[in-house]
Design an enzyme around this catalytic site. Sequence first.
Site, PDB file in Angstrom:
ATOM      1  N   ASP A 135       0.839  -1.192   0.000  1.00  0.00           N
ATOM      2  CA  ASP A 135       0.000   0.000   0.000  1.00  0.00           C
ATOM      3  C   ASP A 135       0.876   1.244   0.000  1.00  0.00           C
ATOM      4  OD1 ASP A 135      -2.412   1.356  -0.054  1.00  0.00           O
ATOM      5  OD2 ASP A 135      -2.548   1.491   2.124  1.00  0.00           O
ATOM      6  N   HIS A 142      -3.270  14.091   1.124  1.00  0.00           N
ATOM      7  CA  HIS A 142      -3.452  13.167   2.251  1.00  0.00           C
ATOM      8  C   HIS A 142      -2.222  13.181   3.163  1.00  0.00           C
ATOM      9  CE1 HIS A 142      -4.477   9.636   4.581  1.00  0.00           C
ATOM     10  NE2 HIS A 142      -3.378   9.024   4.192  1.00  0.00           N
ATOM     11  N   ARG A 151       2.217  15.078  12.750  1.00  0.00           N
ATOM     12  CA  ARG A 151       3.602  15.556  12.695  1.00  0.00           C
ATOM     13  C   ARG A 151       3.694  17.020  13.133  1.00  0.00           C
ATOM     14  NH1 ARG A 151       7.302  12.851   9.809  1.00  0.00           N
ATOM     15  NH2 ARG A 151       8.191  14.789   8.998  1.00  0.00           N
ATOM     16  N   GLU A 208     -10.138   4.216   4.372  1.00  0.00           N
ATOM     17  CA  GLU A 208      -9.280   5.010   3.497  1.00  0.00           C
ATOM     18  C   GLU A 208      -9.735   4.739   2.074  1.00  0.00           C
ATOM     19  OE1 GLU A 208      -5.099   4.293   4.328  1.00  0.00           O
ATOM     20  OE2 GLU A 208      -5.140   5.762   5.967  1.00  0.00           O
ATOM     21  N   GLU A 210      -9.247   4.425  -1.563  1.00  0.00           N
ATOM     22  CA  GLU A 210      -8.082   4.197  -2.416  1.00  0.00           C
ATOM     23  C   GLU A 210      -8.498   3.462  -3.692  1.00  0.00           C
ATOM     24  OE1 GLU A 210      -4.609   2.540  -0.562  1.00  0.00           O
ATOM     25  OE2 GLU A 210      -5.121   3.345   1.419  1.00  0.00           O
ATOM     26  N   ASP A 242      -8.995   0.715   2.550  1.00  0.00           N
ATOM     27  CA  ASP A 242      -7.929   0.305   3.470  1.00  0.00           C
ATOM     28  C   ASP A 242      -8.400   0.620   4.894  1.00  0.00           C
ATOM     29  OD1 ASP A 242      -5.562  -0.312   4.712  1.00  0.00           O
ATOM     30  OD2 ASP A 242      -4.551   1.540   4.138  1.00  0.00           O
ATOM     31  N   ARG A 246      -7.372   3.937  13.855  1.00  0.00           N
ATOM     32  CA  ARG A 246      -6.446   5.061  14.073  1.00  0.00           C
ATOM     33  C   ARG A 246      -5.779   5.050  15.434  1.00  0.00           C
ATOM     34  NH1 ARG A 246      -5.429   6.071   9.001  1.00  0.00           N
ATOM     35  NH2 ARG A 246      -7.245   6.772   7.822  1.00  0.00           N
ATOM     36  N   GLN A 249      -3.133   2.444  15.290  1.00  0.00           N
ATOM     37  CA  GLN A 249      -2.091   2.942  14.378  1.00  0.00           C
ATOM     38  C   GLN A 249      -1.171   3.939  15.081  1.00  0.00           C
ATOM     39  OE1 GLN A 249      -3.762   4.690  10.820  1.00  0.00           O
ATOM     40  NE2 GLN A 249      -1.780   5.208   9.937  1.00  0.00           N
ATOM     41  N   TYR A 253       2.749   2.635  15.196  1.00  0.00           N
ATOM     42  CA  TYR A 253       3.364   2.808  13.865  1.00  0.00           C
ATOM     43  C   TYR A 253       4.831   3.171  13.873  1.00  0.00           C
ATOM     44  CZ  TYR A 253       3.428   7.943  13.440  1.00  0.00           C
ATOM     45  OH  TYR A 253       3.703   9.271  13.580  1.00  0.00           O
ATOM     46  N   LYS A 262      -3.975  -1.970  10.344  1.00  0.00           N
ATOM     47  CA  LYS A 262      -4.366  -2.001   8.934  1.00  0.00           C
ATOM     48  C   LYS A 262      -4.683  -3.413   8.454  1.00  0.00           C
ATOM     49  CE  LYS A 262      -3.058   2.310   7.617  1.00  0.00           C
ATOM     50  NZ  LYS A 262      -3.839   3.218   6.771  1.00  0.00           N
ATOM     51  N   THR A 266      -8.959  -5.436   4.406  1.00  0.00           N
ATOM     52  CA  THR A 266      -8.837  -4.537   3.260  1.00  0.00           C
ATOM     53  C   THR A 266      -9.896  -5.006   2.271  1.00  0.00           C
ATOM     54  OG1 THR A 266      -6.454  -4.450   3.637  1.00  0.00           O
ATOM     55  CG2 THR A 266      -7.238  -3.634   1.515  1.00  0.00           C
ATOM     56  N   THR A 358      -4.463   6.784   0.309  1.00  0.00           N
ATOM     57  CA  THR A 358      -5.723   7.519   0.392  1.00  0.00           C
ATOM     58  C   THR A 358      -5.778   8.637  -0.649  1.00  0.00           C
ATOM     59  OG1 THR A 358      -5.734   7.048   2.726  1.00  0.00           O
ATOM     60  CG2 THR A 358      -7.214   8.781   1.986  1.00  0.00           C
ATOM     61  N   GLU A 372      -9.265  12.756   8.189  1.00  0.00           N
ATOM     62  CA  GLU A 372      -9.098  14.072   7.577  1.00  0.00           C
ATOM     63  C   GLU A 372     -10.417  14.855   7.547  1.00  0.00           C
ATOM     64  OE1 GLU A 372      -7.195  11.525   4.440  1.00  0.00           O
ATOM     65  OE2 GLU A 372      -6.515  13.509   3.796  1.00  0.00           O
TER      66      GLU A 372
HETATM   67 MN    MN Z   1      -3.802   3.195   3.004  1.00  0.00          MN
END
Ligand code: MN
Length: 427
Positions: A135, A142, A151, A208, A210, A242, A246, A249, A253, A262, A266, A358, A372
């Site tokens: 992925d 995104h 971040r 997500e 995709e 996907d 969260r 994650q 992560y 994840k 899927t 995404t 988002e």
């Molecule tokens: Mn994804």
Amino acid sequence: MPISANNTKRKSWIEVPVDSDFPIQNIPFGVFITKDDVITIGTRIGDCAIDMGALQQLNYFEGIELTDDMFMQDTLNDFISDGKKTWRLVRNRLAELFDETNPKLRDNKEHREIVIFNVKYIEMQLPVLIGDYTDFFSNKEHAVNVGKIYRDPEHLLSPNWLHIPVAYHGRSSSIIPSGIPVHRPMGQTLPNGEKTPVFGPSRLVDFELETAFITTDVNVMGENIPINEAEDYIFGMVILNDWSARDIQKWEYEPLGPFLSKNFATSISPWIITMDALEPFRAKGPKQDPAPLPYLQQKGKHNFDINLEVAIQPENSEATIVTISNVKHMYWSMSQQLTHHTSNGCRVNSGDMMGSGTVSGTTQDSFGSMLELTLGGKTPIKLSDGSERKFINDGDTVIMKGFCKNNGVRIGFGEVSTKLLPPFVRK
Ligand code: MN
């Protein structure tokens, strides 16, 4: 060899509803179980599923070099291994056969009854045995949106992002076709303000939006694929959800990327839309600045103008569209993704699947995840039944659709629709 199947003037003797995703210009490939419990490879026109195994037995692919049982299999992998020339010959043949001016099958009632089923009476399966699943994270909007949530504001994109189509290796064992429900995953999370983690149901289950592409046999191990050849190895595309937890994650992560947040599920749409069918819908991608390193440089149109949407349907209620986006926003093209993937000699096989990442647009109503759309759960979305969502509730069905339209032709992907169930309870 021309793609005669894309002739925009062609009409089928099978009736196609207005705004169907499956006019005769589409001719996707999939695998389904008929009501007689036979599994077969097939295609679809309008609301008719067409049994290609039966067509082959009745000799309708005469003159095309195919193994005897090519379409009487439960995956498309062998057909995909045969390569682009065969895919095109078969798709062109199907277009000819169902052309309104061709009486061969049209006027053969006995054969028609063997070959054609209403889609109501079939059950779609996974179209390919997916050996490996990767992925990507190739949409700049995104990546920036996620950067704003996770971040620091000075470095929304990680330093490598504009130079590498970033990806993680996913898990093929939990890829499922549309219609199969998914349990809310259990997992380890660190509650806000706490120092020790807890184990329990994820509270922040997200989708997500995709697309994904499916490859043929690309290379032998050690070999890399030049950018100008990469598209020859891509068979077609599907819509992909996907599923992402969260809270799991966020805790897991670092430093190696997503894992259990994840790989619990899927979901993909079951008809593969071929790159040949998508050819008329090429689009130019965003300008890449800085220019990528030479092995990733390409000219021309390598993105695709595919409209996407997501709806949430609560239990016993109607669906509300929560976002509308488009694949042409992707920063890194599929050929750049595939070239990068093989640049170290990594082997890519027939039936491998690569998710796009995404697909978010530039505005708040075009973002491809709840993370988002609700700014990390801060601004809930209102559904048409008056209820609000920050993330996905138990009992909700997430429905993703995609279509392309120009010059009077519209082809689509159908949908990937998945219900979220409460956590699994061991009996
Ligand atoms: Mn994804």
